[in-house]
Design a protein around this motif. Structure first.
Motif, PDB file in Angstrom:
ATOM      1  N   ALA A  17      44.752  -6.532  88.604  1.00 20.44           N
ATOM      2  CA  ALA A  17      44.839  -6.116  86.689  1.00 20.44           C
ATOM      3  C   ALA A  17      44.532  -7.397  86.175  1.00 20.44           C
ATOM      4  O   ALA A  17      44.450  -8.280  87.120  1.00 20.44           O
ATOM      5  CB  ALA A  17      46.299  -5.130  85.703  1.00 20.44           C
ATOM      6  N   SER A  18      43.190  -7.511  86.000  1.00 25.23           N
ATOM      7  CA  SER A  18      41.821  -8.160  84.740  1.00 25.23           C
ATOM      8  C   SER A  18      41.546  -7.636  84.231  1.00 25.23           C
ATOM      9  O   SER A  18      42.083  -6.986  83.558  1.00 25.23           O
ATOM     10  CB  SER A  18      41.338  -8.785  85.606  1.00 25.23           C
ATOM     11  OG  SER A  18      39.822  -8.146  86.159  1.00 25.23           O
ATOM     12  N   PRO A  19      41.451  -8.687  83.084  1.00 25.54           N
ATOM     13  CA  PRO A  19      40.260  -8.301  81.869  1.00 25.54           C
ATOM     14  C   PRO A  19      39.232  -7.045  82.105  1.00 25.54           C
ATOM     15  O   PRO A  19      38.703  -6.404  81.530  1.00 25.54           O
ATOM     16  CB  PRO A  19      40.061  -9.511  80.762  1.00 25.54           C
ATOM     17  CG  PRO A  19      41.377 -10.435  82.025  1.00 25.54           C
ATOM     18  CD  PRO A  19      40.977 -10.228  83.243  1.00 25.54           C
ATOM     19  N   ARG A  20      38.387  -7.592  83.725  1.00 14.86           N
ATOM     20  CA  ARG A  20      37.683  -6.649  83.499  1.00 14.86           C
ATOM     21  C   ARG A  20      37.174  -5.571  84.101  1.00 14.86           C
ATOM     22  O   ARG A  20      36.546  -4.483  84.514  1.00 14.86           O
ATOM     23  CB  ARG A  20      35.839  -7.515  83.825  1.00 14.86           C
ATOM     24  CG  ARG A  20      35.925  -8.902  81.870  1.00 14.86           C
ATOM     25  CD  ARG A  20      35.248  -9.122  81.396  1.00 14.86           C
ATOM     26  NE  ARG A  20      33.578  -8.711  81.749  1.00 14.86           N
ATOM     27  CZ  ARG A  20      32.724  -9.130  81.760  1.00 14.86           C
ATOM     28  NH1 ARG A  20      32.933 -10.625  81.912  1.00 14.86           N
ATOM     29  NH2 ARG A  20      31.853  -8.572  81.797  1.00 14.86           N
ATOM     30  N   LYS A  21      38.704  -5.450  85.291  1.00 16.24           N
ATOM     31  CA  LYS A  21      38.002  -5.399  86.683  1.00 16.24           C
ATOM     32  C   LYS A  21      39.643  -4.741  87.068  1.00 16.24           C
ATOM     33  O   LYS A  21      41.022  -5.396  86.750  1.00 16.24           O
ATOM     34  CB  LYS A  21      38.243  -5.977  87.744  1.00 16.24           C
ATOM     35  CG  LYS A  21      37.096  -5.121  88.631  1.00 16.24           C
ATOM     36  CD  LYS A  21      36.124  -5.587  90.088  1.00 16.24           C
ATOM     37  CE  LYS A  21      37.064  -7.297  90.498  1.00 16.24           C
ATOM     38  NZ  LYS A  21      36.146  -7.843  91.382  1.00 16.24           N
ATOM     39  N   LYS A  80      49.774  -6.628  89.676  1.00 19.89           N
ATOM     40  CA  LYS A  80      49.937  -8.107  89.891  1.00 19.89           C
ATOM     41  C   LYS A  80      48.441  -8.440  88.545  1.00 19.89           C
ATOM     42  O   LYS A  80      47.692  -7.416  88.513  1.00 19.89           O
ATOM     43  CB  LYS A  80      49.562  -8.173  91.445  1.00 19.89           C
ATOM     44  CG  LYS A  80      48.557  -9.777  90.941  1.00 19.89           C
ATOM     45  CD  LYS A  80      49.882 -10.749  90.785  1.00 19.89           C
ATOM     46  CE  LYS A  80      48.594 -12.189  90.459  1.00 19.89           C
ATOM     47  NZ  LYS A  80      50.033 -13.512  91.032  1.00 19.89           N
ATOM     48  N   ASN A  94      46.171 -10.355  86.784  1.00 23.87           N
ATOM     49  CA  ASN A  94      45.658 -12.311  86.691  1.00 23.87           C
ATOM     50  C   ASN A  94      44.140 -12.109  85.688  1.00 23.87           C
ATOM     51  O   ASN A  94      43.254 -11.998  86.026  1.00 23.87           O
ATOM     52  CB  ASN A  94      44.500 -11.637  88.555  1.00 23.87           C
ATOM     53  CG  ASN A  94      45.880 -12.274  89.860  1.00 23.87           C
ATOM     54  OD1 ASN A  94      45.989 -12.944  89.730  1.00 23.87           O
ATOM     55  ND2 ASN A  94      45.300 -10.831  90.543  1.00 23.87           N
ATOM     56  N   PHE A 144      39.768 -11.924  89.756  1.00 23.18           N
ATOM     57  CA  PHE A 144      40.448 -11.794  91.383  1.00 23.18           C
ATOM     58  C   PHE A 144      39.322 -11.123  91.596  1.00 23.18           C
ATOM     59  O   PHE A 144      37.943 -10.158  91.428  1.00 23.18           O
ATOM     60  CB  PHE A 144      41.547 -11.076  91.258  1.00 23.18           C
ATOM     61  CG  PHE A 144      41.219  -9.042  91.608  1.00 23.18           C
ATOM     62  CD1 PHE A 144      41.040  -8.459  92.255  1.00 23.18           C
ATOM     63  CD2 PHE A 144      41.368  -8.609  89.880  1.00 23.18           C
ATOM     64  CE1 PHE A 144      40.719  -6.866  91.397  1.00 23.18           C
ATOM     65  CE2 PHE A 144      41.353  -7.116  89.322  1.00 23.18           C
ATOM     66  CZ  PHE A 144      40.872  -6.301  90.664  1.00 23.18           C
ATOM     67  N   GLU A 179      37.938  -0.855  90.338  1.00 21.38           N
ATOM     68  CA  GLU A 179      37.115  -0.012  88.981  1.00 21.38           C
ATOM     69  C   GLU A 179      36.730  -0.922  87.316  1.00 21.38           C
ATOM     70  O   GLU A 179      37.513  -2.121  87.660  1.00 21.38           O
ATOM     71  CB  GLU A 179      37.567   1.270  88.337  1.00 21.38           C
ATOM     72  CG  GLU A 179      38.909   1.279  87.763  1.00 21.38           C
ATOM     73  CD  GLU A 179      39.170   2.930  87.090  1.00 21.38           C
ATOM     74  OE1 GLU A 179      38.229   3.308  86.853  1.00 21.38           O
ATOM     75  OE2 GLU A 179      40.274   2.552  85.934  1.00 21.38           O
ATOM     76  N   VAL A 220      37.145  -2.289  83.435  1.00 21.94           N
ATOM     77  CA  VAL A 220      37.794  -1.806  82.517  1.00 21.94           C
ATOM     78  C   VAL A 220      37.320  -2.061  81.438  1.00 21.94           C
ATOM     79  O   VAL A 220      36.147  -3.387  81.541  1.00 21.94           O
ATOM     80  CB  VAL A 220      39.574  -2.158  82.798  1.00 21.94           C
ATOM     81  CG1 VAL A 220      39.491  -1.156  84.254  1.00 21.94           C
ATOM     82  CG2 VAL A 220      39.392  -3.637  82.647  1.00 21.94           C
ATOM     83  N   ASP A 225      42.278  -5.539  78.149  1.00 20.45           N
ATOM     84  CA  ASP A 225      42.901  -5.933  79.322  1.00 20.45           C
ATOM     85  C   ASP A 225      44.399  -5.551  78.945  1.00 20.45           C
ATOM     86  O   ASP A 225      44.755  -5.590  78.360  1.00 20.45           O
ATOM     87  CB  ASP A 225      43.398  -7.689  79.475  1.00 20.45           C
ATOM     88  CG  ASP A 225      43.966  -8.359  80.029  1.00 20.45           C
ATOM     89  OD1 ASP A 225      43.894  -8.115  81.058  1.00 20.45           O
ATOM     90  OD2 ASP A 225      44.074  -9.709  79.564  1.00 20.45           O
TER      91      ASP A 225
END
Lengths: 168, 168
Positions: free
Chosen positions: A66-70, B37, B39, B43, B75, B77, B80
Protein backbone atom coordinates in the motif's frame (compact mmCIF):
# COMPACT_ATOMS: atom_id res chain seq x y z
CA UNK A 1 -22.24 -4.45 -13.75
CA UNK A 2 -19.30 -2.79 -15.51
CA UNK A 3 -19.30 -3.41 -19.28
CA UNK A 4 -16.59 -5.79 -20.49
CA UNK A 5 -14.93 -5.90 -23.91
CA UNK A 6 -12.60 -8.76 -24.78
CA UNK A 7 -9.72 -8.04 -27.13
CA UNK A 8 -8.74 -11.16 -29.05
CA UNK A 9 -6.24 -12.10 -31.73
CA UNK A 10 -3.34 -14.43 -32.40
CA UNK A 11 0.01 -13.94 -30.67
CA UNK A 12 1.82 -10.96 -32.16
CA UNK A 13 -1.30 -9.60 -33.78
CA UNK A 14 -0.90 -6.39 -31.78
CA UNK A 15 -3.49 -6.81 -29.04
CA UNK A 16 -1.52 -5.11 -26.29
CA UNK A 17 -0.61 -2.19 -28.53
CA UNK A 18 -4.25 -1.66 -29.41
CA UNK A 19 -5.30 -1.91 -25.77
CA UNK A 20 -2.64 0.61 -24.76
CA UNK A 21 -3.90 3.08 -27.34
CA UNK A 22 -7.54 2.47 -26.41
CA UNK A 23 -6.80 2.99 -22.71
CA UNK A 24 -5.06 6.27 -23.46
CA UNK A 25 -7.78 7.46 -25.85
CA UNK A 26 -10.68 6.57 -23.55
CA UNK A 27 -8.87 8.04 -20.53
CA UNK A 28 -8.44 11.33 -22.39
CA UNK A 29 -12.18 11.24 -23.05
CA UNK A 30 -12.77 11.09 -19.30
CA UNK A 31 -13.48 7.43 -18.69
CA UNK A 32 -11.95 5.20 -16.03
CA UNK A 33 -10.52 2.09 -17.66
CA UNK A 34 -9.75 -1.20 -15.97
CA UNK A 35 -7.92 -4.06 -17.63
CA UNK A 36 -7.62 -7.78 -17.05
CA UNK A 37 -4.76 -9.74 -18.56
CA UNK A 38 -4.90 -13.51 -18.44
CA UNK A 39 -1.71 -15.58 -18.46
CA UNK A 40 -2.41 -19.26 -18.76
CA UNK A 41 1.13 -20.16 -17.76
CA UNK A 42 1.41 -17.95 -14.68
CA UNK A 43 3.33 -14.73 -14.25
CA UNK A 44 5.94 -12.98 -12.15
CA UNK A 45 5.13 -9.51 -11.04
CA UNK A 46 7.15 -8.40 -8.03
CA UNK A 47 10.87 -7.70 -7.76
CA UNK A 48 13.14 -10.22 -6.09
CA UNK A 49 14.34 -9.06 -2.71
CA UNK A 50 11.62 -6.47 -2.09
CA UNK A 51 9.81 -6.84 1.20
CA UNK A 52 6.53 -7.74 -0.47
CA UNK A 53 8.31 -10.33 -2.62
CA UNK A 54 9.87 -11.81 0.53
CA UNK A 55 6.47 -11.98 2.25
CA UNK A 56 4.93 -13.87 -0.65
CA UNK A 57 7.94 -16.17 -1.04
CA UNK A 58 7.80 -17.03 2.65
CA UNK A 59 4.30 -18.39 2.14
CA UNK A 60 1.80 -15.56 2.57
CA UNK A 61 -1.43 -16.42 0.73
CA UNK A 62 -2.12 -12.73 0.16
CA UNK A 63 0.30 -9.83 0.16
CA UNK A 64 -0.87 -6.23 -0.04
CA UNK A 65 1.50 -3.37 -0.82
CA UNK A 66 0.00 0.00 0.00
CA UNK A 67 1.00 3.58 -0.62
CA UNK A 68 -0.88 6.87 -0.58
CA UNK A 69 -1.76 6.63 -4.29
CA UNK A 70 -1.48 3.02 -5.35
CA UNK A 71 -2.21 -0.40 -3.89
CA UNK A 72 -1.09 -3.77 -5.18
CA UNK A 73 -2.39 -7.15 -4.11
CA UNK A 74 -0.90 -10.53 -4.95
CA UNK A 75 -2.91 -13.52 -3.90
CA UNK A 76 -3.10 -17.24 -4.37
CA UNK A 77 -6.31 -18.44 -5.94
CA UNK A 78 -7.84 -21.87 -6.14
CA UNK A 79 -9.19 -21.75 -9.64
CA UNK A 80 -8.68 -20.15 -13.01
CA UNK A 81 -11.37 -17.50 -12.85
CA UNK A 82 -13.14 -16.24 -15.93
CA UNK A 83 -13.43 -12.59 -16.90
CA UNK A 84 -16.72 -12.02 -15.13
CA UNK A 85 -15.59 -13.47 -11.83
CA UNK A 86 -12.31 -11.54 -11.96
CA UNK A 87 -14.15 -8.32 -12.68
CA UNK A 88 -16.59 -8.81 -9.85
CA UNK A 89 -13.89 -9.83 -7.37
CA UNK A 90 -11.23 -7.27 -8.19
CA UNK A 91 -12.65 -4.27 -10.03
CA UNK A 92 -14.78 -1.87 -8.11
CA UNK A 93 -14.68 1.45 -9.83
CA UNK A 94 -14.30 1.69 -13.58
CA UNK A 95 -16.45 2.61 -16.57
CA UNK A 96 -15.33 -0.30 -18.70
CA UNK A 97 -13.12 -3.38 -18.50
CA UNK A 98 -10.82 -4.32 -21.38
CA UNK A 99 -9.78 -7.98 -21.18
CA UNK A 100 -6.88 -9.68 -22.95
CA UNK A 101 -5.79 -13.29 -23.10
CA UNK A 102 -9.07 -15.10 -22.58
CA UNK A 103 -9.91 -17.61 -25.26
CA UNK A 104 -13.55 -18.57 -24.91
CA UNK A 105 -15.87 -15.98 -23.47
CA UNK A 106 -19.31 -14.56 -24.14
CA UNK A 107 -18.37 -10.89 -24.06
CA UNK A 108 -18.36 -8.39 -26.91
CA UNK A 109 -15.08 -8.65 -28.78
CA UNK A 110 -12.62 -6.67 -30.78
CA UNK A 111 -10.45 -8.89 -32.93
CA UNK A 112 -7.02 -7.63 -33.88
CA UNK A 113 -5.94 -9.13 -37.17
CA UNK A 114 -2.53 -8.91 -38.79
CA UNK A 115 -2.50 -10.08 -42.39
CA UNK A 116 1.17 -11.04 -42.45
CA UNK A 117 0.62 -13.75 -39.85
CA UNK A 118 -1.31 -15.56 -42.60
CA UNK A 119 -3.74 -17.17 -40.21
CA UNK A 120 -7.48 -17.63 -40.16
CA UNK A 121 -9.60 -15.10 -38.31
CA UNK A 122 -10.21 -16.05 -34.69
CA UNK A 123 -13.82 -14.97 -34.50
CA UNK A 124 -16.95 -15.42 -36.51
CA UNK A 125 -20.21 -13.51 -36.30
CA UNK A 126 -21.53 -15.77 -33.57
CA UNK A 127 -18.68 -14.48 -31.39
CA UNK A 128 -20.23 -11.14 -30.60
CA UNK A 129 -17.67 -9.21 -32.63
CA UNK A 130 -18.11 -5.45 -32.35
CA UNK A 131 -15.05 -4.43 -34.38
CA UNK A 132 -12.31 -5.94 -36.48
CA UNK A 133 -9.03 -4.03 -36.28
CA UNK A 134 -6.96 -4.76 -39.36
CA UNK A 135 -3.60 -3.78 -40.70
CA UNK A 136 -4.40 -3.50 -44.37
CA UNK A 137 -7.28 -3.17 -46.71
CA UNK A 138 -8.51 -6.72 -46.51
CA UNK A 139 -12.03 -6.90 -47.79
CA UNK A 140 -14.21 -6.40 -44.75
CA UNK A 141 -16.48 -9.40 -44.12
CA UNK A 142 -20.20 -8.72 -44.45
CA UNK A 143 -21.84 -7.74 -41.20
CA UNK A 144 -18.54 -6.80 -39.56
CA UNK A 145 -17.38 -3.29 -38.74
CA UNK A 146 -13.76 -2.95 -39.82
CA UNK A 147 -11.27 -0.35 -38.64
CA UNK A 148 -7.71 0.36 -39.52
CA UNK A 149 -5.77 -0.77 -36.45
CA UNK A 150 -4.32 2.74 -36.17
CA UNK A 151 -7.77 4.34 -36.17
CA UNK A 152 -7.95 4.33 -32.40
CA UNK A 153 -10.34 7.24 -32.41
CA UNK A 154 -12.78 5.28 -34.57
CA UNK A 155 -12.51 2.18 -32.41
CA UNK A 156 -12.97 4.28 -29.26
CA UNK A 157 -16.08 5.85 -30.84
CA UNK A 158 -17.47 2.38 -31.45
CA UNK A 159 -16.79 1.25 -27.87
CA UNK A 160 -18.17 4.53 -26.57
CA UNK A 161 -21.42 4.38 -28.48
CA UNK A 162 -22.06 0.81 -27.39
CA UNK A 163 -20.99 0.90 -23.75
CA UNK A 164 -20.17 4.32 -22.44
CA UNK A 165 -23.04 6.63 -23.26
CA UNK A 166 -24.03 8.55 -20.18
CA UNK A 167 -21.04 7.32 -18.18
CA UNK A 168 -19.04 10.53 -18.00
CA UNK B 1 -12.79 -9.76 11.33
CA UNK B 2 -9.35 -11.26 10.73
CA UNK B 3 -6.90 -10.58 13.60
CA UNK B 4 -4.17 -8.08 12.78
CA UNK B 5 -0.68 -7.85 14.28
CA UNK B 6 1.54 -4.90 13.47
CA UNK B 7 5.29 -5.47 13.34
CA UNK B 8 7.15 -2.29 14.22
CA UNK B 9 10.75 -1.21 14.63
CA UNK B 10 13.33 1.21 13.31
CA UNK B 11 14.73 0.81 9.80
CA UNK B 12 17.19 -2.07 9.69
CA UNK B 13 15.95 -3.51 12.93
CA UNK B 14 15.07 -6.73 11.11
CA UNK B 15 11.29 -6.44 10.72
CA UNK B 16 11.06 -8.11 7.32
CA UNK B 17 13.33 -10.95 8.37
CA UNK B 18 11.17 -11.62 11.41
CA UNK B 19 7.98 -11.45 9.34
CA UNK B 20 9.43 -13.89 6.82
CA UNK B 21 10.26 -16.36 9.54
CA UNK B 22 6.87 -15.92 11.23
CA UNK B 23 5.03 -16.46 7.94
CA UNK B 24 6.97 -19.66 7.32
CA UNK B 25 6.51 -20.92 10.87
CA UNK B 26 2.78 -20.18 11.05
CA UNK B 27 2.24 -21.59 7.57
CA UNK B 28 3.91 -24.86 8.63
CA UNK B 29 1.50 -24.88 11.56
CA UNK B 30 -1.39 -24.82 9.12
CA UNK B 31 -2.46 -21.19 9.17
CA UNK B 32 -3.13 -18.93 6.21
CA UNK B 33 -1.11 -15.74 6.56
CA UNK B 34 -1.77 -12.46 4.82
CA UNK B 35 0.60 -9.51 4.92
CA UNK B 36 0.31 -5.78 4.35
CA UNK B 37 3.37 -3.70 3.64
CA UNK B 38 3.05 0.07 3.71
CA UNK B 39 5.38 2.28 1.67
CA UNK B 40 4.90 5.91 2.42
CA UNK B 41 6.90 6.94 -0.64
CA UNK B 42 5.18 4.70 -3.18
CA UNK B 43 6.48 1.56 -4.82
CA UNK B 44 7.16 -0.09 -8.13
CA UNK B 45 5.94 -3.61 -8.52
CA UNK B 46 5.56 -4.70 -12.13
CA UNK B 47 8.23 -5.29 -14.76
CA UNK B 48 8.73 -2.69 -17.46
CA UNK B 49 7.49 -3.86 -20.81
CA UNK B 50 5.14 -6.56 -19.56
CA UNK B 51 1.59 -6.33 -20.86
CA UNK B 52 0.15 -5.53 -17.44
CA UNK B 53 2.79 -2.82 -16.96
CA UNK B 54 1.88 -1.34 -20.33
CA UNK B 55 -1.82 -1.32 -19.41
CA UNK B 56 -1.17 0.55 -16.16
CA UNK B 57 1.27 2.96 -17.81
CA UNK B 58 -1.27 3.76 -20.50
CA UNK B 59 -3.65 5.00 -17.82
CA UNK B 60 -5.70 2.07 -16.54
CA UNK B 61 -6.98 2.84 -13.05
CA UNK B 62 -6.99 -0.85 -12.20
CA UNK B 63 -5.04 -3.67 -13.82
CA UNK B 64 -5.66 -7.30 -12.95
CA UNK B 65 -3.25 -10.06 -13.95
CA UNK B 66 -4.78 -13.48 -13.65
CA UNK B 67 -3.47 -17.02 -13.89
CA UNK B 68 -4.78 -20.38 -12.74
CA UNK B 69 -3.04 -20.14 -9.35
CA UNK B 70 -2.29 -16.49 -8.69
CA UNK B 71 -3.93 -13.13 -9.26
CA UNK B 72 -2.36 -9.69 -8.96
CA UNK B 73 -4.18 -6.38 -8.87
CA UNK B 74 -2.64 -2.94 -9.15
CA UNK B 75 -4.97 -0.04 -8.60
CA UNK B 76 -4.95 3.67 -8.06
CA UNK B 77 -6.39 4.77 -4.75
CA UNK B 78 -7.55 8.14 -3.56
CA UNK B 79 -6.27 8.02 -0.03
CA UNK B 80 -3.63 6.47 2.16
CA UNK B 81 -5.66 3.71 3.76
CA UNK B 82 -4.94 2.43 7.23
CA UNK B 83 -4.38 -1.20 8.10
CA UNK B 84 -7.99 -1.93 8.91
CA UNK B 85 -9.36 -0.49 5.68
CA UNK B 86 -6.72 -2.28 3.62
CA UNK B 87 -7.51 -5.57 5.31
CA UNK B 88 -11.23 -5.21 4.76
CA UNK B 89 -10.84 -4.13 1.14
CA UNK B 90 -8.18 -6.56 -0.01
CA UNK B 91 -7.94 -9.58 2.26
CA UNK B 92 -10.72 -12.09 2.17
CA UNK B 93 -9.39 -15.39 3.34
CA UNK B 94 -6.64 -15.57 5.93
CA UNK B 95 -6.30 -16.52 9.59
CA UNK B 96 -4.16 -13.54 10.51
CA UNK B 97 -2.73 -10.37 8.96
CA UNK B 98 0.84 -9.30 9.67
CA UNK B 99 1.35 -5.61 8.89
CA UNK B 100 4.64 -3.77 8.36
CA UNK B 101 5.43 -0.13 7.80
CA UNK B 102 2.52 1.55 9.57
CA UNK B 103 3.55 4.06 12.20
CA UNK B 104 0.54 4.87 14.33
CA UNK B 105 -2.05 2.16 14.71
CA UNK B 106 -4.17 0.65 17.46
CA UNK B 107 -3.37 -3.01 16.72
CA UNK B 108 -1.40 -5.46 18.83
CA UNK B 109 2.29 -5.05 18.10
CA UNK B 110 5.52 -6.92 17.98
CA UNK B 111 8.49 -4.59 18.24
CA UNK B 112 11.74 -5.69 16.70
CA UNK B 113 14.64 -4.11 18.52
CA UNK B 114 18.30 -4.18 17.52
CA UNK B 115 20.64 -2.99 20.25
CA UNK B 116 23.42 -1.91 17.92
CA UNK B 117 21.19 0.76 16.34
CA UNK B 118 21.47 2.53 19.71
CA UNK B 119 18.02 4.03 19.53
CA UNK B 120 15.14 4.34 21.91
CA UNK B 121 12.42 1.72 21.87
CA UNK B 122 9.56 2.59 19.55
CA UNK B 123 6.73 1.37 21.73
CA UNK B 124 5.66 1.73 25.29
CA UNK B 125 3.12 -0.30 27.24
CA UNK B 126 0.26 1.85 26.06
CA UNK B 127 1.04 0.66 22.53
CA UNK B 128 -0.53 -2.76 22.91
CA UNK B 129 2.79 -4.56 22.72
CA UNK B 130 2.45 -8.33 22.75
CA UNK B 131 6.11 -9.20 22.26
CA UNK B 132 9.50 -7.56 22.09
CA UNK B 133 11.92 -9.34 19.77
CA UNK B 134 15.47 -8.51 20.79
CA UNK B 135 18.94 -9.36 19.58
CA UNK B 136 20.72 -9.66 22.88
CA UNK B 137 20.08 -10.06 26.53
CA UNK B 138 18.92 -6.56 27.24
CA UNK B 139 17.07 -6.47 30.49
CA UNK B 140 13.46 -7.09 29.62
CA UNK B 141 11.23 -4.17 30.66
CA UNK B 142 8.65 -4.99 33.31
CA UNK B 143 5.32 -6.07 31.93
CA UNK B 144 6.77 -6.91 28.52
CA UNK B 145 7.23 -10.38 27.09
CA UNK B 146 10.70 -10.56 25.53
CA UNK B 147 11.89 -13.09 22.98
CA UNK B 148 15.20 -13.64 21.31
CA UNK B 149 14.63 -12.49 17.73
CA UNK B 150 15.67 -15.94 16.52
CA UNK B 151 13.13 -17.68 18.74
CA UNK B 152 10.53 -17.73 16.01
CA UNK B 153 8.83 -20.72 17.52
CA UNK B 154 8.32 -18.84 20.79
CA UNK B 155 7.01 -15.75 19.02
CA UNK B 156 4.70 -17.90 16.91
CA UNK B 157 3.42 -19.58 20.08
CA UNK B 158 2.63 -16.16 21.53
CA UNK B 159 0.78 -15.04 18.37
CA UNK B 160 -1.00 -18.38 18.23
CA UNK B 161 -2.23 -18.35 21.81
CA UNK B 162 -3.55 -14.80 21.48
CA UNK B 163 -5.11 -14.90 18.01
CA UNK B 164 -5.21 -18.31 16.42
CA UNK B 165 -6.73 -20.72 18.90
CA UNK B 166 -9.43 -22.72 17.16
CA UNK B 167 -8.51 -21.43 13.72
CA UNK B 168 -6.99 -24.55 12.24
Amino acid sequence: MIPIVSIVGWSNSGKTTLIEKLIAELTIRGYRIATIKHNRHGFEIDHEGKDSWRHKQAGAVTTVVASPRKVAVIEDVESDYGIEELASRYIRDADIVLAEGFKENPFPKIEVYRTELKRERLTGQEDNLIALAVDSTISCPEGVLCFDRNDVSGIADRVGELFLSGRN
